[in-house]
Design a protein around this motif. Structure first.
Motif, short mmCIF file in Angstrom:
data_model
loop_
_atom_site.label_atom_id
_atom_site.label_comp_id
_atom_site.label_asym_id
_atom_site.label_seq_id
_atom_site.Cartn_x
_atom_site.Cartn_y
_atom_site.Cartn_z
N GLN A 171 0.82 -1.21 0.00
CA GLN A 171 0.00 0.00 0.00
C GLN A 171 0.86 1.27 0.00
OE1 GLN A 171 -2.53 -1.12 -1.23
NE2 GLN A 171 -4.20 -0.66 0.17
N ALA A 172 2.02 1.22 0.67
CA ALA A 172 2.92 2.37 0.61
C ALA A 172 3.47 2.54 -0.80
CB ALA A 172 4.06 2.18 1.61
N HIS A 173 3.79 1.43 -1.47
CA HIS A 173 4.30 1.49 -2.84
C HIS A 173 3.23 2.01 -3.79
CE1 HIS A 173 6.09 -0.70 -6.55
NE2 HIS A 173 6.82 0.37 -6.30
N ALA A 174 1.97 1.67 -3.53
CA ALA A 174 0.87 2.14 -4.37
C ALA A 174 0.48 3.58 -4.10
CB ALA A 174 -0.35 1.24 -4.17
N GLY A 175 1.00 4.16 -3.01
CA GLY A 175 0.65 5.52 -2.65
C GLY A 175 -0.60 5.63 -1.81
N THR A 176 -1.15 4.49 -1.40
CA THR A 176 -2.36 4.48 -0.57
C THR A 176 -2.05 4.73 0.89
OG1 THR A 176 -3.28 2.86 -2.12
CG2 THR A 176 -4.41 3.10 -0.02
N LEU A 177 -0.85 4.36 1.31
CA LEU A 177 -0.41 4.53 2.69
C LEU A 177 0.81 5.45 2.71
CD1 LEU A 177 -0.63 3.42 5.73
CD2 LEU A 177 1.21 1.86 5.04
N PRO A 178 0.78 6.54 3.47
CA PRO A 178 1.98 7.38 3.58
C PRO A 178 3.15 6.57 4.14
CG PRO A 178 0.07 8.49 4.53
CD PRO A 178 -0.34 7.08 4.27
N TRP A 213 -8.38 -0.90 3.91
CA TRP A 213 -8.40 0.00 2.76
C TRP A 213 -9.60 -0.35 1.88
CZ3 TRP A 213 -3.78 -2.48 4.23
CH2 TRP A 213 -2.84 -1.63 4.85
N PRO A 214 -10.79 0.11 2.21
CA PRO A 214 -11.99 -0.27 1.46
C PRO A 214 -11.93 0.10 -0.02
CG PRO A 214 -12.57 0.76 3.55
CD PRO A 214 -11.10 0.95 3.38
N GLY A 353 -5.49 -4.70 -5.84
CA GLY A 353 -5.61 -3.88 -7.03
C GLY A 353 -5.36 -2.41 -6.74
N ARG A 354 -5.36 -1.62 -7.79
CA ARG A 354 -5.17 -0.17 -7.65
C ARG A 354 -6.42 0.43 -6.99
NH1 ARG A 354 -3.42 1.98 -13.42
NH2 ARG A 354 -3.13 3.89 -12.20
N PRO A 355 -6.25 1.39 -6.11
CA PRO A 355 -7.40 1.99 -5.43
C PRO A 355 -8.43 2.54 -6.41
CG PRO A 355 -5.35 2.72 -4.43
CD PRO A 355 -4.97 1.98 -5.67
N GLN A 356 -9.69 2.31 -6.09
CA GLN A 356 -10.76 2.78 -6.97
C GLN A 356 -11.11 4.24 -6.72
OE1 GLN A 356 -13.65 -0.23 -5.93
NE2 GLN A 356 -13.07 -1.52 -7.67
N ARG A 357 -10.74 4.72 -5.55
CA ARG A 357 -10.96 6.13 -5.22
C ARG A 357 -9.95 6.48 -4.13
NH1 ARG A 357 -13.21 6.00 -0.29
NH2 ARG A 357 -14.48 4.19 0.30
#
Length: 368
Positions: A171-178, A213-214, A353-357
């Motif tokens: 998630q950090a790599h995807a940018g979802t988690l700081p 991460w919904p 998967g990549r975040p939907q929003r």
């Protein structure tokens, strides 16, 4: 890995390394090799000396080189003598074996010396290594193109939180988690929601990621219907953990986490990475470390012939450090073998998967 016998590749000399007795040309080259060459038993990772011959039987440069078995890289622990010549010799040796990568531990290597040899700096780990367990810096030179972007490296702080760590790093790599939120509190919080005591099994891990991460689509791949990772436990201990795994499957249905009963192929792993998805893959450490323990790794990049993984654990007692575990290329065939688990020969994976929003949470995983 090199043959047990001495070989030469383009004027490169390769000899096995015995920490009890240094080769005579090495003793003549330097007054004293670094103490770490002799104090750590690196025999599980095929330690060898790559040297540049000089006049007669002497060497002008040498490097201590190791690598995890069933991988596609070499790691320079240290180089002595003409350092640049030693590093060029290691790169030539790696190319001769068709490997994807050379790494260089930063015990004594400076950023300037590494750059001059064509190496890029690795981002330092977010968890400090135990005293003497790893260098503060490391460097990498790719010999194949296409590895993708570098995720942060976070070493698990317990023996049982590998699943949670791989999810957090993904998630950090995807940018979802700081990246600053990737810490021990996040590690233990996500593990607590995912654990089957003490391990994280695939369905429970997938459900925990979805809760945390919904906005991130999650699919679990598990090609067996029976409870997993329990065979080593007494029957009474298996029973209640099996109940928790059945509960996780019920929760997966409730929260919209598909459980695909088909085996995830390495082709599918590559395809997921090509879509910028992340694959948490359950593997056995038998091939890379010599003991058959189930362990979660993160698949996040590909190069020709190998998948690039993050391994949140390194075996310090064998001279294995975060430099080995970070941006680690594993040949497809090796990864295919090591990801078939236990006597049941199942494969477990969680694809994120990549975040939907955009996430609107604080970035830390929910407590469940």
């Amino acid at each position: 890995m090199p043959s047990p016998q001495e070989t030469s590749v383009k004027s490169v000399v390769v000899v096995p390394f015995d920490r009890e007795a240094s080769p005579a040309p090495l003793r003549r080259l330097v007054d004293e090799v670094p103490e770490r060459w002799h104090t750590v038993d690196r025999s599980a990772h095929a330690p060898h000396i790559v040297a540049v011959p000089g006049d007669g039987e002497d060497w002008t440069a040498a490097a201590l080189v190791t690598a995890r078995p069933q991988t596609s890289y070499l790691k320079i622990v240290d180089a002595v003598g003409d350092v640049q010549a030693a590093v060029r010799a290691v790169v030539a040796h790696a190319r001769g074996q068709g490997l994807a990568q050379v790494k260089w531990e930063g015990w004594t290597a400076s950023p300037e010396a590494a750059a001059a040899a064509g190496f890029a700096p690795l981002s330092p780990p977010l968890t400090p290594a135990e005293e003497g367990a790893g260098p503060d810096a490391g460097y990498v030179r790719w010999l194949r193109d296409g590895a993708g972007t570098e995720p942060p490296y976070y070493g698990q702080t317990t023996h049982f939180t590998c699943g949670a760590v791989t999810a957090l790093v993904a998630q950090a790599h995807a940018g979802t988690l700081p990246r600053e939120a990737l810490d021990r509190r996040a590690e233990l919080t996500l593990w607590r929601d995912a654990t089957n005591f003490l391990a994280c099994e695939p369905v429970g891990l997938g459900v925990a990621v979805r809760r945390a991460w919904p906005s991130s689509p999650v699919t679990v791949h598990l090609d067996t219907e029976r409870p997993v990772l329990l065979d080593h436990l007494p029957e009474k201990e298996q029973e209640w953990r099996a109940l928790l795994q059945r509960t996780s499957r019920t929760e997966a249905g409730r929260t919209g986490v598909p459980v695909d009963p088909r085996r995830l192929s390495l082709t599918a792993v590559r395809s997921a990475i090509g879509r910028r998805e992340h694959v948490l893959l359950l593997v056995s450490l038998a091939g890379m470390q010599g003991f058959d323990v189930p362990h979660w790794v993160l698949c996040h990049g590909v190069v020709p012939g190998a998948v690039v993984i993050e391994d949140p654990w390194a075996q310090a007692a064998a001279g294995d450090t975060w430099v080995d575990a970070h941006l680690l290329p594993v040949p497809d065939a090796s990864l295919d073998t090591m990801s078939v688990i236990s006597a049941d020969h199942f494969r477990g994976a969680v694809v994120i998967g990549r975040p939907q929003r955009p996430d609107v949470s604080s970035g830390e995983p929910a407590a469940g």
